[in-house]
Motif scaffolding. Structure first.
Motif, PDB file in Angstrom:
ATOM      1  N   ILE A 115      21.921  14.593 -14.869  1.00  0.00           N
ATOM      2  CA  ILE A 115      22.301  15.905 -14.935  1.00  0.00           C
ATOM      3  C   ILE A 115      21.882  16.636 -16.166  1.00  0.00           C
ATOM      4  O   ILE A 115      21.329  17.695 -15.998  1.00  0.00           O
ATOM      5  N   GLN A 116      22.242  16.043 -17.358  1.00  0.00           N
ATOM      6  CA  GLN A 116      21.467  16.649 -18.331  1.00  0.00           C
ATOM      7  C   GLN A 116      20.091  16.885 -18.501  1.00  0.00           C
ATOM      8  O   GLN A 116      19.389  17.952 -18.912  1.00  0.00           O
ATOM      9  N   ARG A 117      19.397  15.942 -18.037  1.00  0.00           N
ATOM     10  CA  ARG A 117      17.833  15.986 -18.013  1.00  0.00           C
ATOM     11  C   ARG A 117      17.481  17.130 -17.152  1.00  0.00           C
ATOM     12  O   ARG A 117      16.637  18.038 -17.246  1.00  0.00           O
ATOM     13  N   THR A 118      18.224  17.388 -15.762  1.00  0.00           N
ATOM     14  CA  THR A 118      17.799  18.306 -15.011  1.00  0.00           C
ATOM     15  C   THR A 118      18.018  19.777 -15.327  1.00  0.00           C
ATOM     16  O   THR A 118      17.406  20.579 -15.215  1.00  0.00           O
ATOM     17  N   ILE A 119      19.088  19.785 -16.104  1.00  0.00           N
ATOM     18  CA  ILE A 119      19.506  21.173 -16.728  1.00  0.00           C
ATOM     19  C   ILE A 119      18.647  21.374 -17.727  1.00  0.00           C
ATOM     20  O   ILE A 119      18.067  22.742 -17.925  1.00  0.00           O
ATOM     21  N   PHE A 120      18.084  20.599 -18.945  1.00  0.00           N
ATOM     22  CA  PHE A 120      17.637  20.788 -19.985  1.00  0.00           C
ATOM     23  C   PHE A 120      16.228  20.381 -19.968  1.00  0.00           C
ATOM     24  O   PHE A 120      15.290  21.143 -20.579  1.00  0.00           O
ATOM     25  N   ASP A 121      15.476  19.685 -19.145  1.00  0.00           N
ATOM     26  CA  ASP A 121      14.220  19.563 -19.235  1.00  0.00           C
ATOM     27  C   ASP A 121      13.634  19.079 -17.641  1.00  0.00           C
ATOM     28  O   ASP A 121      13.398  17.832 -17.527  1.00  0.00           O
ATOM     29  N   PRO A 122      13.526  19.852 -16.712  1.00  0.00           N
ATOM     30  CA  PRO A 122      13.456  19.375 -15.172  1.00  0.00           C
ATOM     31  C   PRO A 122      11.972  19.042 -15.073  1.00  0.00           C
ATOM     32  O   PRO A 122      11.942  18.434 -14.047  1.00  0.00           O
ATOM     33  N   ASP A 123      10.993  18.999 -15.903  1.00  0.00           N
ATOM     34  CA  ASP A 123       9.791  18.660 -15.565  1.00  0.00           C
ATOM     35  C   ASP A 123       9.487  17.606 -16.073  1.00  0.00           C
ATOM     36  O   ASP A 123       8.436  17.043 -15.831  1.00  0.00           O
ATOM     37  N   ASP A 124      10.397  16.997 -17.002  1.00  0.00           N
ATOM     38  CA  ASP A 124      10.362  15.728 -17.737  1.00  0.00           C
ATOM     39  C   ASP A 124      10.244  14.607 -17.003  1.00  0.00           C
ATOM     40  O   ASP A 124      11.394  14.439 -16.194  1.00  0.00           O
ATOM     41  N   THR A 125       9.457  13.447 -16.913  1.00  0.00           N
ATOM     42  CA  THR A 125       9.904  12.212 -16.369  1.00  0.00           C
ATOM     43  C   THR A 125      10.677  11.438 -17.248  1.00  0.00           C
ATOM     44  O   THR A 125      10.356  11.219 -18.326  1.00  0.00           O
ATOM     45  N   TYR A 126      11.879  11.231 -16.871  1.00  0.00           N
ATOM     46  CA  TYR A 126      12.978  10.693 -17.707  1.00  0.00           C
ATOM     47  C   TYR A 126      13.141   9.076 -17.587  1.00  0.00           C
ATOM     48  O   TYR A 126      13.339   8.768 -16.343  1.00  0.00           O
ATOM     49  N   ARG A 127      12.965   8.443 -18.720  1.00  0.00           N
ATOM     50  CA  ARG A 127      13.409   6.989 -18.312  1.00  0.00           C
ATOM     51  C   ARG A 127      14.594   6.538 -19.412  1.00  0.00           C
ATOM     52  O   ARG A 127      14.736   7.154 -20.275  1.00  0.00           O
ATOM     53  N   VAL A 128      15.513   5.448 -18.788  1.00  0.00           N
ATOM     54  CA  VAL A 128      16.423   4.770 -19.474  1.00  0.00           C
ATOM     55  C   VAL A 128      16.271   3.353 -19.601  1.00  0.00           C
ATOM     56  O   VAL A 128      15.784   2.720 -18.511  1.00  0.00           O
ATOM     57  N   LEU A 129      16.428   2.896 -20.757  1.00  0.00           N
ATOM     58  CA  LEU A 129      16.452   1.288 -20.773  1.00  0.00           C
ATOM     59  C   LEU A 129      17.667   0.883 -20.806  1.00  0.00           C
ATOM     60  O   LEU A 129      18.587   1.457 -21.597  1.00  0.00           O
ATOM     61  N   LEU A 130      17.976  -0.376 -20.161  1.00  0.00           N
ATOM     62  CA  LEU A 130      19.319  -1.206 -20.373  1.00  0.00           C
ATOM     63  C   LEU A 130      19.170  -2.254 -21.216  1.00  0.00           C
ATOM     64  O   LEU A 130      18.321  -3.223 -20.441  1.00  0.00           O
ATOM     65  N   ASP A 131      19.746  -2.364 -22.222  1.00  0.00           N
ATOM     66  CA  ASP A 131      19.677  -3.651 -22.977  1.00  0.00           C
ATOM     67  C   ASP A 131      20.463  -4.690 -22.507  1.00  0.00           C
ATOM     68  O   ASP A 131      21.905  -4.577 -22.929  1.00  0.00           O
ATOM     69  N   ARG A 132      20.282  -5.572 -21.281  1.00  0.00           N
ATOM     70  CA  ARG A 132      21.187  -6.300 -20.546  1.00  0.00           C
ATOM     71  C   ARG A 132      21.493  -5.489 -19.657  1.00  0.00           C
ATOM     72  O   ARG A 132      21.865  -4.349 -19.563  1.00  0.00           O
ATOM     73  N   SER A 133      21.636  -6.050 -18.284  1.00  0.00           N
ATOM     74  CA  SER A 133      22.216  -5.375 -17.154  1.00  0.00           C
ATOM     75  C   SER A 133      23.279  -6.313 -16.651  1.00  0.00           C
ATOM     76  O   SER A 133      23.725  -7.305 -17.178  1.00  0.00           O
ATOM     77  N   ILE A 134      23.879  -5.973 -15.258  1.00  0.00           N
ATOM     78  CA  ILE A 134      24.857  -6.683 -14.660  1.00  0.00           C
ATOM     79  C   ILE A 134      24.731  -7.868 -14.526  1.00  0.00           C
ATOM     80  O   ILE A 134      25.325  -8.850 -14.326  1.00  0.00           O
ATOM     81  N   ILE A 135      23.177  -8.240 -14.293  1.00  0.00           N
ATOM     82  CA  ILE A 135      22.756  -9.481 -14.130  1.00  0.00           C
ATOM     83  C   ILE A 135      23.154 -10.532 -15.162  1.00  0.00           C
ATOM     84  O   ILE A 135      23.630 -11.624 -15.010  1.00  0.00           O
ATOM     85  N   SER A 136      23.178  -9.865 -16.487  1.00  0.00           N
ATOM     86  CA  SER A 136      23.564 -10.800 -17.624  1.00  0.00           C
ATOM     87  C   SER A 136      24.976 -11.221 -17.700  1.00  0.00           C
ATOM     88  O   SER A 136      25.291 -12.573 -17.669  1.00  0.00           O
TER      89      SER A 136
END
Length: 172
Positions: free
Chosen positions: A60-81
């Motif tokens: 939501i923040q990305r869409t509001i503030f930077d709609p043209d940006d390709t946004y990536r997020v890293l999870l340092d461990r996931s539910i699999i851990s």
């Protein structure tokens, strides 16, 4: 939005790889160590059930503030851990079932990367004996968790240096 989870046994280089990727790509890390800061147990749902909510807020923040940006997020461990450590018996009884209901969201939204020791003999000088005693079993349980939930992760050889791991991911 692209979401990538980096999983693997303890001290395999997940956080280091996440930090380098985040610095190079200027995107955030959602770090499972926040659980420790709150005093939560690694299997507690307060972290793994809240990740989808955190991702939604970031989107939501990305869409509001930077709609043209390709946004990536890293999870340092996931539910699999957390599920893996349920299989090893480290997480409280009943945690596996509680967490399993969230796996669908992760499967639909996350690219999984597993830092995997391809040759355990290569790390004999790296770690203490206690770690070596459980490393093989823990790594096997990660494979079991991926198999149970029919997830095929990208496998990153742990023996690579961090810059080689970054190139490996870029080429995958």
């Amino acid at each position: 939005m692209q979401i990538m989870a980096i999983d693997g046994v303890d001290r395999v280089g997940k956080s280091t790889l996440c930090r380098v990727l985040a610095q190079e790509g200027n995107f955030p890390i959602i770090d499972s160590s926040i659980m420790k800061n709150k005093g939560d147990h690694p299997g507690e749902m307060s972290y793994f059930s809240d990740v989808p909510k955190m991702i939604a807020l970031k989107e939501i923040q990305r869409t509001i503030f930077d709609p043209d940006d390709t946004y990536r997020v890293l999870l340092d461990r996931s539910i699999i851990s957390a599920l893996t450590y349920c299989l090893t018996g480290l997480n409280p009884e009943g945690t596996f079932e509680k967490l399993a209901k969230y796996v669908g969201w992760y499967k639909n939204n996350v690219t999984f990367a597993w830092i995997y020791f391809t040759n355990l003999e290569n790390i004999l000088g790296r770690s203490d004996g206690e770690y070596m005693d459980t490393l093989s079993e823990d790594q096997e349980k990660f494979g079991e968790a991926y198999e149970i939930f029919e997830i095929t992760p990208m496998i990153i050889p742990a023996e690579l240096e961090v810059d080689e791991k970054v190139r490996f991911l870029a080429e995958s």
